[in-house]
Design a protein around this motif. Structure first.
Motif, short mmCIF file in Angstrom:
data_model
loop_
_atom_site.label_atom_id
_atom_site.label_comp_id
_atom_site.label_asym_id
_atom_site.label_seq_id
_atom_site.Cartn_x
_atom_site.Cartn_y
_atom_site.Cartn_z
N ARG A 186 0.81 -1.04 0.12
CA ARG A 186 -0.08 -0.08 -0.23
C ARG A 186 0.96 1.11 0.09
N ILE A 187 1.50 1.55 -1.19
CA ILE A 187 2.55 2.63 -1.44
C ILE A 187 1.58 3.85 -1.43
N GLY A 188 1.91 4.96 -0.99
CA GLY A 188 1.14 6.17 -1.06
C GLY A 188 1.80 6.86 -2.33
N LEU A 189 0.97 7.47 -3.38
CA LEU A 189 1.58 8.22 -4.46
C LEU A 189 0.51 9.26 -4.89
N ARG A 190 1.13 10.50 -5.01
CA ARG A 190 0.55 11.63 -5.63
C ARG A 190 1.52 11.90 -6.72
N PHE A 191 0.54 12.30 -7.89
CA PHE A 191 1.39 12.59 -9.13
C PHE A 191 0.54 13.78 -9.71
N PHE A 192 0.98 14.97 -9.91
CA PHE A 192 0.46 16.09 -10.48
C PHE A 192 1.06 16.53 -11.59
N GLY A 193 0.49 17.09 -12.51
CA GLY A 193 1.14 17.72 -13.51
C GLY A 193 0.77 19.26 -13.76
N GLY A 194 1.45 20.10 -14.38
CA GLY A 194 1.17 21.42 -14.49
C GLY A 194 2.36 22.16 -15.01
N TRP A 195 2.31 23.68 -15.13
CA TRP A 195 3.43 24.48 -15.64
C TRP A 195 4.09 25.33 -14.81
N THR A 196 3.46 25.50 -13.50
CA THR A 196 4.40 26.23 -12.59
C THR A 196 4.78 25.77 -11.23
N ARG A 238 3.65 20.54 3.66
CA ARG A 238 3.39 18.99 4.00
C ARG A 238 1.97 18.91 3.54
N PHE A 239 1.43 19.93 2.73
CA PHE A 239 0.07 19.64 2.17
C PHE A 239 0.43 19.62 0.59
N LEU A 240 1.08 18.49 0.38
CA LEU A 240 1.46 18.24 -1.33
C LEU A 240 0.26 18.56 -1.89
N ALA A 241 -0.92 17.65 -1.54
CA ALA A 241 -2.00 17.54 -2.51
C ALA A 241 -2.75 18.98 -2.88
N ASP A 242 -2.69 19.65 -1.76
CA ASP A 242 -3.48 21.13 -1.82
C ASP A 242 -2.70 21.62 -2.89
N VAL A 243 -1.30 21.87 -2.86
CA VAL A 243 -0.64 22.42 -3.89
C VAL A 243 -0.93 21.85 -5.11
N GLY A 244 -0.72 20.55 -5.45
CA GLY A 244 -0.95 19.92 -6.70
C GLY A 244 -2.35 20.16 -7.39
N TYR A 245 -3.47 20.14 -6.69
CA TYR A 245 -4.63 20.32 -7.19
C TYR A 245 -4.87 21.88 -7.44
N THR A 246 -4.06 22.73 -6.86
CA THR A 246 -4.32 24.21 -6.99
C THR A 246 -3.70 24.46 -8.11
N LYS A 247 -2.49 23.94 -8.17
CA LYS A 247 -1.60 24.68 -9.50
C LYS A 247 -1.71 23.67 -10.70
N GLY A 248 -2.14 22.32 -10.44
CA GLY A 248 -2.13 21.52 -11.60
C GLY A 248 -3.15 20.58 -11.82
N LEU A 291 4.74 17.33 -10.08
CA LEU A 291 4.80 17.19 -8.56
C LEU A 291 4.64 15.90 -8.11
N ILE A 292 5.58 15.10 -7.61
CA ILE A 292 5.43 13.88 -7.30
C ILE A 292 5.87 13.37 -5.72
N GLY A 293 4.89 12.76 -5.18
CA GLY A 293 5.18 12.29 -3.76
C GLY A 293 5.09 10.76 -3.65
N ALA A 294 5.96 9.93 -3.14
CA ALA A 294 5.67 8.43 -2.88
C ALA A 294 6.04 8.36 -1.46
N LEU A 295 5.26 7.38 -0.62
CA LEU A 295 5.36 7.37 0.73
C LEU A 295 5.25 5.66 0.76
N ARG A 296 6.20 4.97 1.42
CA ARG A 296 6.16 3.61 1.65
C ARG A 296 4.98 3.11 2.49
#
Length: 640
Positions: A456-466, A475-485, A504-509
């Protein structure tokens, strides 16, 4: 004390109505603090945690599972997925380390209701010579039961099932309708919105010439809609193996009931090139505008890893990728009645399909292979076990025992898939706003899912231009990800400048699993000459390693103790986060990107078997591996 008493008396003297008037309503408060409330968790509308599940499981109601001796029914499967301990068909107590959040139960539709009647020796089954032969094999058990089960499968794939059995267990027959009702009502009984989601589903089992074209179907709906229909089959004269017939059923289901449904393909590696066709003919017709539109509409998801092999990549197709050779099954078709040739491989693997989709989009304006990634077990034991130390196998015949490794998945004069090649895989993580049918289904439709081979690896992956490196400081990676990408499964927003896309990529074991080795971005594109290209980038990694001049990264090491089937997290990282910019971006090229996360080496299930049963393993058996996660892609289209 005096001042405190005065304050308290003053507070008490304020009328209750005045306090109530001073506190805004919920709606007013949300509007008042819509921009930036003090609580960073307030007013969130995006998914906050992955919900773990399986899109593909069979019970004893399935033709093949029941013939192999699976006596567990939907109620057992649902209770097990929710974390309860059950007794397997071989009499062994079994429980998951952690419950799932949701599941789709997908019993085969062809000959629905036959397996329980075979096990019971019903007169209607025994009246046919083949039915009697299969029953006697089933009752004999062991090797004879296995032979009987494979003979059923062979007759099924060659469409030589006895006519009387087809008539008794196909749409229009009482047994078929009763079994479908049993499946639907069991799912409804175990559906617990907010806590556990039980999806109504089935597997449409198209296997012409033994070439795997199976699709699993998941309904967004409950029994009121599901019981207005019966699922489709593939055996003539009651059905057809052409995927167009499934698309027609899905269209008619939605039109008749007002419900919604999606389909998931799996195991292209056993289709001998038929799973992802291009301009060539495929089973049933040509890849034309109708085909690409239907496939794009009805198949937003692909089961990329499971018990019958991992289907992300193949070393023949990706020779520059040292991690492409992972749990590949490339002997032949599903029943090895035809051996594999190299020219078939391009129509079988997810990475190549994603590339082919870019080419077909250039031609038709629609990408039929624009799918999200997921994993599933395809277990035929009613047990969704994807943990290496808790693997109960593909079927009852290979539930834990000292001899199960000696049982091949299939063997004949043309070839063999040895028992040690079974894969303890996989699960799907869904980024859904709620644990409900509607929220999870909608996440599948927008492809906000990812696959793992079990952890159960945690994985966030966002794409954008900025995105930039300062985004890694929160520590609020998803907040930034959804806002900017945009999240995994999406199309990049229109290009905002002359720069390249940033991710913007974040992986958690896994909290109880192995550390992480590295994070990679897999890029595929259609170049100016119309050629399909790919490249794998190492973008984040653990320990004190450095890329060489070619972008290659040294191996992470290996802490696996073969004698104890254990490992230590003294290497690797618990978390890897990065912002990565495509250094080779060409704004004129159709492109996709997805993330692959690798764990440090850990034991495979065969090593646990060796330790627990004190057995000798085949010399060629692979004892360790690097488990992984695959995100859904993010796409870039020129001019959009």
């Amino acid at each position: 004390m005096l001042r405190l008493s005065v304050c308290l008396l003053t507070l008490v003297s304020v009328p209750a109505t005045a306090i109530a008037d001073a506190v805004p309503t919920k709606e007013a408060a949300e509007e008042m603090f819509a921009e930036r409330p003090f609580s960073p968790y307030a007013n969130r509308s995006f998914p906050e945690r992955p919900l773990w599940g399986d899109t593909h499981l069979h019970t004893g109601l399935s033709l093949d599972a029941g013939a192999f001796g699976n006596t567990l029914l939907p109620d057992d499967a649902w209770r097990f997925a929710k974390g309860e301990q059950v007794i397997s068909s071989t009499g062994q107590p079994v429980r998951l380390a952690r419950p799932l959040d949701w599941m789709v139960l997908t019993d085969h539709t062809d000959l629905m209701g036959f397996a329980p009647d075979l096990q019971a020796g019903k007169p209607g089954v025994l009246s046919d010579p083949k039915g009697l032969e299969w029953y006697e094999g089933y009752k004999a058990g062991g090797e004879e039961a296995g032979k009987a089960a494979f003979d059923i499968i062979t007759n099924f794939s060659q469409m030589t099932l006895p006519e009387i059995l087809l008539e008794s267990y196909s749409p229009g027959a009482d047994a078929f309708a009763f079994t479908w009702e049993q499946i639907v009502l069991a799912a409804e009984q175990h559906n617990d919105p907010g806590n556990f989601t039980a999806f109504i589903g089935f597997e449409w089992t198209s296997v012409p010439k033994g070439f795997n074209l199976h699709r699993n179907v998941m309904l967004r709906d409950g029994p009121i809609r599901a019981l207005q229909v019966v699922p489709p089959v593939t055996q003539p004269p009651y059905g057809d193996t052409d995927p167009k017939t499934l698309y027609t059923w899905l269209e008619e289901y939605e039109a008749k009931t007002g419900g919604r449904a999606v389909a998931f393909a799996h195991n292209g590696n056993l289709s001998n090139g038929w799973m992802f066709p291009t301009e060539d003919t495929y089973h049933g017709g040509k890849v034309d505008e109708e085909y690409v539109q239907n496939r794009a509409k009805w198949e937003p998801h692909y089961e990329v890893t499971q018990i019958k092999g991992d289907g992300e990549a193949h070393p023949y197709l990706s020779p520059e990728d040292p991690f492409a050779d992972y749990e590949n099954w490339d002997v032949g078709n599903l029943d090895i009645t035809e051996l594999k040739t190299e020219d078939m491989l391009a129509g079988e693997y997810a990475r190549e399909a994603l590339k082919r989709g870019l080419m077909l989009e250039e031609k038709f304006g629609v990408n039929p292979y624009k799918f999200g990634m997921g994993g599933a077990t395809d277990s035929h034991t009613s047990l969704v076990t994807a943990e290496e130390d808790n693997f109960f196998g593909k079927s009852v015949s290979v539930e834990p025992s000292p001899t199960r490794i000696e049982h091949p998945f299939i063997a004949n004069d043309l070839g063999e898939i040895p028992g040690d090649l079974l894969v303890a895989s996989g699960y799907t993580a869904v980024w859904a706003t709620d644990n409900t049918r509607s929220a999870i289904f909608d996440a599948f439709k927008r492809r906000e899912t990812y696959a793992t081979t079990g952890p159960r690896i945690g994985l966030r992956f966002f794409g954008g231009w900025t995105f930039d490196d300062t985004d890694l400081e929160t520590r609020f990676l998803a907040d930034v990800g959804y806002t900017k990408g945009v999240p995994m499964g999406s199309d990049l927003r229109p290009r905002e400048s002359d720069g390249a896309p940033k991710f913007l990529i974040g992986a958690l074991r896994d909290p109880i699993g192995a550390n992480l080795d590295r994070v990679q971005v897999v890029k595929g594109w259609l170049d100016a000459d119309g050629a399909l290209q790919e490249k794998v980038y190492n973008v984040a990694w653990s320990d004190d390693r450095a890329l060489d001049a070619d972008g290659n990264l040294p191996e992470v090491g290996n802490t696996v103790d073969i004698e104890t089937a254990s490992w230590s997290n003294t290497i690797g990282a618990s978390e890897l986060i990065t912002v990565w910019t495509d250094p080779d971006f060409n704004p004129s090229e159709r492109t996709f990107y997805y993330v692959r996360v690798l764990e440090i080496p850990t034991p495979r299930w065969v090593l646990y078997d060796k330790l627990r049963f004190g057995i000798d393993l085949p010399e060629e058996a692979q004892l360790i591996h690097q488990e992984r996660a695959y995100s859904s892609p993010i796409w870039y289209t020129p001019g959009e």
